[in-house]
Design a protein around this motif. Structure first.
Motif: not given
Length: 425
Positions: A273-276, A376-383, A407-410
């Motif tokens: 989340q901090y990376v994005t 498969i939750l396509v597009g989801a970004v994990v921790g 995590i995804n929004a930014p």
């Protein structure tokens, strides 16, 4: 509570609607469209639909004056079950803030979400845009008048999930910054000038996420100084520069940790989340610097907009698979990605393949299974990986394997820029 709270988003892999991270997710989706919507091409309408799904819910949650419904679902009872949303039978308890139990943090973030979204819909749906901004103004007045952290009154229900650790001052500054941007009213500029010092944080505070908005507010306000020449906001440009200098590897004021593979590393719990969010701020600030023909001075080093974009691109490239494990941390993208994500609906068989109800406790056998998730939750970004670039891909490891909306929004705005501007890097 006799209130319609249909809609909105679950925050992550559970079945609870937490208003605090949902509002931040909405603000970041809106900011993505405001800065980079022109590059989204055919995806712009999808981004706007995703925002509207959230703002329709936030309008319902703020429909009673001086009251905000900030959570649907008993988080403790929800987390004691591993159930599909379709089978959910945990209590849909509703939690609210009001003048007796204030929550300036979640209220001001909700105001920021409504105000930023009003800018998104200004040209395409003026009536909806006006509704959003008028509600944002009322919600911000409530946040400011009745001050307090929402996790004081709602501690057993919102902690440890989304406690307000950084206090509510950052959200008041952030909310005011968005209202200033959306309304152009001098009232909010005056508010920022009068309250800015007491609402500010130490300049070493360089974390931006669902709990802490200080850095985001600094970057947002620095645009008014850099591009619109609002000279009273000069200090925010300096504070934003200090944040940028803390991120740049190799300059004397750099205070950020990177993994051996080059990933920005803030903390072990949901680090991506901090990376994005940081990548988004780097690209957004680069845009402001380009518009104002300026750069950032980090000690004796001049850091250009081009350098900021290169750093953001490197972070996103790592996220998408250019890393020591050759693992994409976006589910469904690339040849190798997390297969055992900590997400109930992804890990349990679908209704079509298993129509019978899977009760509360029965689902834990799926949580503890070594098998890949059936959906498969396509597009989801994990921790994401740990500080050594390692990723075990274990479903029980929610710190690394759980996806989340914030995590995804930014990343939406960041990817829009990188997908259409590679020649300008």
């Amino acid at each position: 509570m006799n209130v319609d709270l249909v809609g909105g988003y679950y925050d992550a892999g559970d079945n609870v609607k937490f208003g605090f991270p949902m509002a931040f997710t909405t603000t970041m989706l809106s900011w993505s469209v405001i800065e980079f919507g022109g590059l989204m091409k055919g995806e712009l309408q999808n981004a706007k639909s995703a925002i509207r799904w959230a703002t329709d819910y936030l309008l319902k949650a703020t429909s009673h004056p001086n009251t905000i419904y900030v959570q649907v679902g008993d988080a403790n009872k929800d987390h004691a079950c591993w159930e599909r949303p379709e089978d959910m039978d945990t209590p849909r308890s509703v939690f609210k803030i009001d003048q007796n139990n204030p929550g300036s943090d979640v209220a001001a973030e909700t105001a920021a979400a409504l105000a930023s979204a009003s800018l998104v819909f200004k040209k395409s749906d003026a009536t909806y845009s006006k509704l959003l901004i008028s509600r944002a103004i009322k919600v911000f007045q409530f946040a400011d008048k009745y001050r307090g952290a929402y996790s004081n009154g709602l501690k057993p229900d919102v902690c440890p999930f989304y406690c307000s650790y950084s206090g509510y001052q950052d959200e008041l500054l952030w909310g005011a910054a968005w209202l200033h941007k959306a309304t152009k009213k001098p009232t909010y500029l005056d508010y920022i000038q009068v309250n800015g010092q007491t609402l500010g944080a130490s300049e070493s505070d360089n974390t931006f996420g669902w709990d802490n908005k200080h850095v985001g507010a600094r970057v947002l306000l620095s645009k008014a100084f850099l591009v619109q020449k609002v000279h009273s906001l000069h200090d925010y440009k300096g504070h934003a520069d200090n944040f940028i200098c803390s991120i740049i590897p190799g300059v004397p004021s750099s205070s950020s940790q990177y993994t051996p593979g080059g990933l920005l590393f803030k903390m072990s719990d949901s680090n991506m989340q901090y990376v994005t969010s940081t990548s988004f701020l780097l690209l957004t600030y680069a845009k402001y610097l380009t518009s104002s023909h300026s750069a950032v001075k980090c000690g004796g080093t001049s850091v250009t907009a081009k350098r900021l974009r290169a750093i953001a691109k490197k972070q996103v490239d790592y996220l998408l698979g250019e890393n020591p494990l050759k693992m994409s941390y976006m589910v469904g993208y690339g040849p190798k990605y997390p297969e055992r994500i900590h997400h109930r609906a992804s890990s349990l068989p679908s209704i079509s393949s298993h129509p019978e109800k899977i009760p509360c406790q029965a689902g834990f056998s799926n949580l503890n299974s070594e098998s890949p998730n059936p959906n498969i939750l396509v597009g989801a970004v994990v921790g994401g990986p740990d500080e050594h670039d390692m990723f075990p891909d274990q479903r029980s490891d929610y710190e690394q394997s759980e996806p989340a909306t914030y995590i995804n929004a930014p990343l939406v705005g960041t990817l829009a820029y990188l997908a259409h501007s590679s020649g300008q890097l």
